[in-house]
Design a protein around this motif. Sequence first.
Motif, PDB file in Angstrom:
ATOM      1  N   ALA A  26       0.821  -1.216   0.047  1.00 38.97           N
ATOM      2  CA  ALA A  26      -0.181  -0.220   0.044  1.00 38.97           C
ATOM      3  C   ALA A  26       1.115   1.246   0.064  1.00 38.97           C
ATOM      4  CB  ALA A  26      -0.926  -0.059   0.985  1.00 38.97           C
ATOM      5  N   GLU A  27       1.945   1.150   0.617  1.00 37.12           N
ATOM      6  CA  GLU A  27       2.824   2.419   0.638  1.00 37.12           C
ATOM      7  C   GLU A  27       3.779   2.534  -0.462  1.00 37.12           C
ATOM      8  OE1 GLU A  27       4.651   3.294   4.379  1.00 37.12           O
ATOM      9  OE2 GLU A  27       3.764   1.610   5.420  1.00 37.12           O
ATOM     10  N   SER A  28       4.115   1.477  -1.267  1.00 35.77           N
ATOM     11  CA  SER A  28       4.854   1.476  -2.424  1.00 35.77           C
ATOM     12  C   SER A  28       4.011   1.829  -3.684  1.00 35.77           C
ATOM     13  CB  SER A  28       5.736   0.186  -2.518  1.00 35.77           C
ATOM     14  OG  SER A  28       6.185   0.068  -1.485  1.00 35.77           O
ATOM     15  N   MET A  29       4.402   2.275  -4.560  1.00 30.76           N
ATOM     16  CA  MET A  29       3.949   2.522  -5.927  1.00 30.76           C
ATOM     17  C   MET A  29       4.568   2.127  -6.960  1.00 30.76           C
ATOM     18  SD  MET A  29       2.497   6.607  -5.776  1.00 30.76           S
ATOM     19  CE  MET A  29       1.679   6.493  -6.976  1.00 30.76           C
ATOM     20  N   VAL A  30       6.034   1.745  -7.002  1.00 35.89           N
ATOM     21  CA  VAL A  30       6.706   1.352  -8.050  1.00 35.89           C
ATOM     22  C   VAL A  30       7.404  -0.116  -7.836  1.00 35.89           C
ATOM     23  CG1 VAL A  30       8.958   1.939  -9.340  1.00 35.89           C
ATOM     24  CG2 VAL A  30       7.051   3.428  -8.926  1.00 35.89           C
ATOM     25  N   LEU A  31       7.411  -0.981  -8.600  1.00 36.97           N
ATOM     26  CA  LEU A  31       8.175  -2.179  -8.503  1.00 36.97           C
ATOM     27  C   LEU A  31       9.138  -2.052  -9.300  1.00 36.97           C
ATOM     28  CD1 LEU A  31       7.543  -4.345 -10.988  1.00 36.97           C
ATOM     29  CD2 LEU A  31       5.461  -4.624  -9.648  1.00 36.97           C
ATOM     30  N   THR A  32      10.211  -3.108  -8.831  1.00 37.66           N
ATOM     31  CA  THR A  32      11.464  -3.245  -9.959  1.00 37.66           C
ATOM     32  C   THR A  32      11.256  -4.914 -10.287  1.00 37.66           C
ATOM     33  OG1 THR A  32      12.893  -1.910  -8.880  1.00 37.66           O
ATOM     34  CG2 THR A  32      14.089  -3.575 -10.431  1.00 37.66           C
ATOM     35  N   LEU A  33      11.018  -4.909 -11.477  1.00 43.76           N
ATOM     36  CA  LEU A  33      10.722  -6.410 -12.115  1.00 43.76           C
ATOM     37  C   LEU A  33      12.289  -6.801 -13.007  1.00 43.76           C
ATOM     38  CD1 LEU A  33       8.626  -8.210 -13.062  1.00 43.76           C
ATOM     39  CD2 LEU A  33       8.453  -7.321 -15.477  1.00 43.76           C
ATOM     40  N   ALA A  34      12.240  -7.883 -12.554  1.00 43.91           N
ATOM     41  CA  ALA A  34      13.674  -8.499 -13.236  1.00 43.91           C
ATOM     42  C   ALA A  34      12.953  -9.780 -14.218  1.00 43.91           C
ATOM     43  CB  ALA A  34      14.511  -8.960 -12.215  1.00 43.91           C
ATOM     44  N   THR A  35      13.824  -9.701 -15.311  1.00 42.06           N
ATOM     45  CA  THR A  35      13.514 -10.669 -16.377  1.00 42.06           C
ATOM     46  C   THR A  35      14.904 -11.373 -17.064  1.00 42.06           C
ATOM     47  OG1 THR A  35      13.093  -9.202 -17.958  1.00 42.06           O
ATOM     48  CG2 THR A  35      10.956  -9.908 -16.658  1.00 42.06           C
ATOM     49  N   THR A  36      14.637 -12.340 -17.595  1.00 40.65           N
ATOM     50  CA  THR A  36      15.915 -12.739 -18.467  1.00 40.65           C
ATOM     51  C   THR A  36      15.301 -13.168 -19.749  1.00 40.65           C
ATOM     52  OG1 THR A  36      17.910 -14.141 -18.375  1.00 40.65           O
ATOM     53  CG2 THR A  36      15.758 -15.090 -17.307  1.00 40.65           C
ATOM     54  N   GLY A  37      16.227 -13.105 -20.775  1.00 39.20           N
ATOM     55  CA  GLY A  37      16.017 -13.641 -22.150  1.00 39.20           C
ATOM     56  C   GLY A  37      17.129 -14.180 -22.759  1.00 39.20           C
ATOM     57  N   PRO A  38      17.012 -15.116 -23.456  1.00 42.12           N
ATOM     58  CA  PRO A  38      18.148 -15.819 -24.277  1.00 42.12           C
ATOM     59  C   PRO A  38      19.399 -14.774 -25.014  1.00 42.12           C
ATOM     60  CG  PRO A  38      16.459 -16.006 -25.498  1.00 42.12           C
ATOM     61  CD  PRO A  38      16.046 -15.354 -24.299  1.00 42.12           C
ATOM     62  N   GLU A  39      18.801 -13.585 -25.414  1.00 38.24           N
ATOM     63  CA  GLU A  39      19.804 -13.051 -26.234  1.00 38.24           C
ATOM     64  C   GLU A  39      20.353 -11.817 -25.680  1.00 38.24           C
ATOM     65  OE1 GLU A  39      18.327 -11.617 -29.837  1.00 38.24           O
ATOM     66  OE2 GLU A  39      17.078 -13.347 -30.370  1.00 38.24           O
ATOM     67  N   ARG A  40      19.734 -11.298 -24.661  1.00 38.89           N
ATOM     68  CA  ARG A  40      20.463 -10.045 -24.082  1.00 38.89           C
ATOM     69  C   ARG A  40      20.491 -10.282 -22.507  1.00 38.89           C
ATOM     70  NH1 ARG A  40      17.993  -5.133 -27.519  1.00 38.89           N
ATOM     71  NH2 ARG A  40      16.356  -5.526 -25.813  1.00 38.89           N
TER      72      ARG A  40
END
Length: 170
Positions: A26-40
């Motif tokens: 409730a107090e946070s508005m932004v998340l950091t999303l971590a993903t991964t892909g084969p090329e980069r």
Amino acid sequence: MAFRLEMTQGDWPAPELAKGVEGLLAESMVLTLATTGPERGPHANLAFFAYDDDLVLYFVSERSTRHSLHLTEEARAAATVFLPPPVFGEQLRGIQFTGSAGEAWGHQAEAAFAAYQARYPDFGRDPELRRQYLAGAGAAALYRFQVEELTAVDEPRFGRRNYLSARVLR
């Protein structure tokens, strides 16, 4: 909240941890999303987010972004939300999540839109924009992140350096 937690690390009542998670979200508005892909390889991005009672996080992103392209190939993802500490090294408050993420379709898109608009009332007020999001017709899309596990630290609530981990039960 409708979700329940099963503690995997830490000696704390799961319902109290769930309340703490809800408070931090409730107090946070932004998340950091971590993903991964084969090329980069690995990638992290910031996104405004909303959430629902089942501990599903929602965000909006353009389909052409690196993280969105990653999610079309691999649904596994991680995310964090946190609040800045008042001083270095003290009063840490944040959550790390793991789960699966992807574009929301059908009923999931409706739930994402409703949660996002409840948190950000100016979002999607234009009926045509709403139609595009729900139909998956625009350059941007609604995404959902279904949390499977989490680790939380909330020093004012749970004590100094008390990292609590749990699985989400639905």
